[in-house]
Design a protein around this motif. Sequence first.
Motif, PDB file in Angstrom:
ATOM      1  N   ASN A   2       7.956 -47.203 -98.901  1.00 51.35           N
ATOM      2  CA  ASN A   2       8.113 -48.520 -98.260  1.00 51.35           C
ATOM      3  C   ASN A   2       8.785 -48.389 -96.910  1.00 51.35           C
ATOM      4  N   LYS A   3       9.829 -47.577 -96.869  1.00 51.76           N
ATOM      5  CA  LYS A   3      10.586 -47.438 -95.619  1.00 51.76           C
ATOM      6  C   LYS A   3       9.739 -46.785 -94.532  1.00 51.76           C
ATOM      7  N   LEU A   4       8.800 -45.932 -94.942  1.00 54.21           N
ATOM      8  CA  LEU A   4       7.937 -45.259 -93.959  1.00 54.21           C
ATOM      9  C   LEU A   4       6.680 -46.073 -93.665  1.00 54.21           C
ATOM     10  N   GLY A   5       6.484 -47.150 -94.420  1.00 56.30           N
ATOM     11  CA  GLY A   5       5.278 -47.962 -94.229  1.00 56.30           C
ATOM     12  C   GLY A   5       4.053 -47.342 -94.876  1.00 56.30           C
ATOM     13  N   GLY A   6       4.249 -46.614 -95.961  1.00 56.64           N
ATOM     14  CA  GLY A   6       3.117 -45.970 -96.634  1.00 56.64           C
ATOM     15  C   GLY A   6       3.017 -46.374 -98.092  1.00 56.64           C
ATOM     16  N   ALA A   7       2.361 -45.540 -98.874  1.00 57.14           N
ATOM     17  CA  ALA A   7       2.171 -45.833-100.300  1.00 57.14           C
ATOM     18  C   ALA A   7       2.447 -44.570-101.106  1.00 57.14           C
ATOM     19  N   VAL A   8       2.596 -44.759-102.411  1.00 58.17           N
ATOM     20  CA  VAL A   8       2.862 -43.627-103.307  1.00 58.17           C
ATOM     21  C   VAL A   8       1.539 -43.143-103.912  1.00 58.17           C
ATOM     22  N   SER A   9       1.349 -41.840-103.860  1.00 53.42           N
ATOM     23  CA  SER A   9       0.230 -41.223-104.572  1.00 53.42           C
ATOM     24  C   SER A   9       0.823 -40.161-105.489  1.00 53.42           C
ATOM     25  N   CYS A  10      -0.008 -39.402-106.172  1.00 58.44           N
ATOM     26  CA  CYS A  10       0.575 -38.473-107.153  1.00 58.44           C
ATOM     27  C   CYS A  10      -0.376 -37.344-107.530  1.00 58.44           C
ATOM     28  N   SER A  11       0.193 -36.389-108.275  1.00 55.25           N
ATOM     29  CA  SER A  11      -0.623 -35.320-108.847  1.00 55.25           C
ATOM     30  C   SER A  11      -1.082 -35.767-110.237  1.00 55.25           C
ATOM     31  N   ARG A  12      -1.917 -34.967-110.834  1.00 57.38           N
ATOM     32  CA  ARG A  12      -2.559 -35.387-112.089  1.00 57.38           C
ATOM     33  C   ARG A  12      -1.607 -35.585-113.274  1.00 57.38           C
ATOM     34  N   PRO A  13      -0.588 -34.719-113.457  1.00 55.17           N
ATOM     35  CA  PRO A  13       0.276 -34.936-114.635  1.00 55.17           C
ATOM     36  C   PRO A  13       0.909 -36.321-114.661  1.00 55.17           C
ATOM     37  N   ILE A  14       1.115 -36.904-113.486  1.00 56.59           N
ATOM     38  CA  ILE A  14       1.732 -38.236-113.412  1.00 56.59           C
ATOM     39  C   ILE A  14       0.780 -39.282-114.000  1.00 56.59           C
ATOM     40  N   VAL A  15      -0.514 -39.084-113.747  1.00 52.75           N
ATOM     41  CA  VAL A  15      -1.523 -39.996-114.302  1.00 52.75           C
ATOM     42  C   VAL A  15      -1.698 -39.716-115.794  1.00 52.75           C
ATOM     43  N   ASP A  16      -1.713 -38.413-116.140  1.00 55.04           N
ATOM     44  CA  ASP A  16      -1.855 -38.058-117.564  1.00 55.04           C
ATOM     45  C   ASP A  16      -0.713 -38.669-118.384  1.00 55.04           C
ATOM     46  N   ASN A  17       0.473 -38.756-117.770  1.00 57.41           N
ATOM     47  CA  ASN A  17       1.632 -39.356-118.463  1.00 57.41           C
ATOM     48  C   ASN A  17       1.630 -40.881-118.410  1.00 57.41           C
ATOM     49  N   LYS A  18       0.597 -41.423-117.710  1.00 56.04           N
ATOM     50  CA  LYS A  18       0.451 -42.887-117.549  1.00 56.04           C
ATOM     51  C   LYS A  18       1.614 -43.516-116.768  1.00 56.04           C
ATOM     52  N   TRP A  19       2.215 -42.740-115.867  1.00 52.12           N
ATOM     53  CA  TRP A  19       3.296 -43.280-115.031  1.00 52.12           C
ATOM     54  C   TRP A  19       2.715 -44.026-113.825  1.00 52.12           C
ATOM     55  N   LEU A  20       1.535 -43.571-113.373  1.00 52.77           N
ATOM     56  CA  LEU A  20       0.818 -44.267-112.294  1.00 52.77           C
ATOM     57  C   LEU A  20      -0.660 -44.298-112.678  1.00 52.77           C
ATOM     58  N   SER A  21      -1.408 -45.215-112.038  1.00 54.19           N
ATOM     59  CA  SER A  21      -2.821 -45.334-112.414  1.00 54.19           C
ATOM     60  C   SER A  21      -3.647 -44.236-111.742  1.00 54.19           C
ATOM     61  N   LYS A  22      -4.808 -44.031-112.311  1.00 50.75           N
ATOM     62  CA  LYS A  22      -5.731 -42.985-111.833  1.00 50.75           C
ATOM     63  C   LYS A  22      -6.073 -43.175-110.348  1.00 50.75           C
ATOM     64  N   THR A  23      -6.030 -44.419-109.887  1.00 51.85           N
ATOM     65  CA  THR A  23      -6.387 -44.698-108.494  1.00 51.85           C
ATOM     66  C   THR A  23      -5.372 -44.102-107.519  1.00 51.85           C
ATOM     67  N   ARG A  24      -4.229 -43.638-108.033  1.00 52.07           N
ATOM     68  CA  ARG A  24      -3.225 -43.019-107.158  1.00 52.07           C
ATOM     69  C   ARG A  24      -3.331 -41.483-107.168  1.00 52.07           C
ATOM     70  N   GLN A  25      -4.236 -40.950-107.973  1.00 52.50           N
ATOM     71  CA  GLN A  25      -4.290 -39.482-108.125  1.00 52.50           C
ATOM     72  C   GLN A  25      -5.053 -38.806-106.985  1.00 52.50           C
ATOM     73  N   VAL A  26      -4.413 -37.799-106.430  1.00 53.52           N
ATOM     74  CA  VAL A  26      -5.022 -37.010-105.356  1.00 53.52           C
ATOM     75  C   VAL A  26      -5.520 -35.695-105.948  1.00 53.52           C
ATOM     76  N   GLY A  27      -6.708 -35.293-105.576  1.00 52.61           N
ATOM     77  CA  GLY A  27      -7.164 -33.967-105.996  1.00 52.61           C
ATOM     78  C   GLY A  27      -8.591 -33.927-106.474  1.00 52.61           C
ATOM     79  N   LYS A  28      -8.899 -32.813-107.057  1.00 52.91           N
ATOM     80  CA  LYS A  28     -10.260 -32.515-107.500  1.00 52.91           C
ATOM     81  C   LYS A  28     -10.830 -33.609-108.394  1.00 52.91           C
TER      82      LYS A  28
END
Length: 317
Positions: A226-252
């Motif tokens: 927020n302070k940088l004016g951006g958004a949060v994305s993540c690696s796959r384990p974060i999505v696998d743990n259901k901490w963030l939605s799949k739409t935030r996952q970066v990668g293959k």
Amino acid sequence: MSNQILVIVEHLKGSIEDITFEMLGKGKEIASNTGGELVALLMGSGVDGMAAQLAVADKVIYVDDANLAEFNPQSYCKTVSEVVVNNQPQMVMIGNTSMGMDIAGGVSIDQNMPFVAYVSGISADGNTVTSSLYGGKINVDSSLSGDGCIVSVISGSFSTDAGKAEGNPNVETTAAPDMGDLSLQFKKLIEPESGDVDITTQEILVSVGRGIQSDENLPLAEELANKLGGAVSCSRPIVDNKWLSKTRQVGKSGLKVKPKLYITLGISGAPEHVEGMKDAELIIAVNTDPNAPIFDYAHYGVVQDIFDLIPALNAKL
Ligand SMILES: Cc1cc2nc3c(=O)[nH]c(=O)nc-3n(C[C@H](O)[C@H](O)[C@H](O)COP(=O)(O)OP(=O)(O)OC[C@H]3O[C@@H](n4cnc5c(N)ncnc54)[C@H](O)[C@@H]3O)c2cc1C
């Protein structure tokens, strides 16, 4: 065995993927150094117009068939195998992508050809390839016998510039092999669901990995974003743990992003993650492990605990 380098062209929804141009550029270098021939294999249905973008190749082999209209591992493997039998290339270059891995494995078995996966470097004479093991923690150099092999190249390993040229390449149209009864049939392309934030259009991404330890710590990253004016994305384990939605996952198996700034917090830099973010203009990595592979891709690196650094950074901002 000929001294031919055969590049398998990957395209989706009418566009040639960048990995193809990376391989063409590298293949051209090897062919020039060894007096070899660079050949691009374009498969599909009604996609002959794409050949004009493959002018770096000495020759384009074009195979048009209804069974190649959409990606199907069986029809694509049969076609590549037939071209390999007819041309006896010294090296077959395929993208280390979902599509490429299907083809490479199948053709390797069909043709009894050695296959080196996760390739990130090839010597100028094509005799030595560097590939990753254990999620990028170890790199190995392999010598090739020269009797023909398949290499699957991780995207981002080579420049696309050297492989891009428009023109009128020499196109050889070849009939598709007998497909027989294909037990796999393409049904539909399932597009990623649309999410709350489209991370592919953000200029600044703060990306969290397993190092964040718990979803309770996510607000730290959200505050920074927020302070940088951006958004949060993540690696796959974060999505696998259901901490963030799949739409935030970066990668293959997630999304490919190209922001102006990509900050990684506790991400190791596995090839499957790097594939989705390596083209970011500026990459800053924070990781406690000085040997984390992410530091090979970062422009700036901080070896520090994110729980010490991020609160201090947020306070400063
Ligand atoms: C077919 C396939 C597809 C895949 N697709 C994707 C994909 O799309 N995207 C993706 O990300 N992965 C994907 N993966 C998974 C990938 O291989 C890795 O397992 C994953 O990227 C690792 O995520 P990570 O870096 O968050 O976790 P880890 O590899 O566990 O790394 C965590 C890092 O955090 C660091 N760390 C720990 N605590 C702290 C701290 N307090 N401060 C700072 N640093 C800390 C550690 O040193 C470590 O480097 C895929 C795998 C396969 C097989």
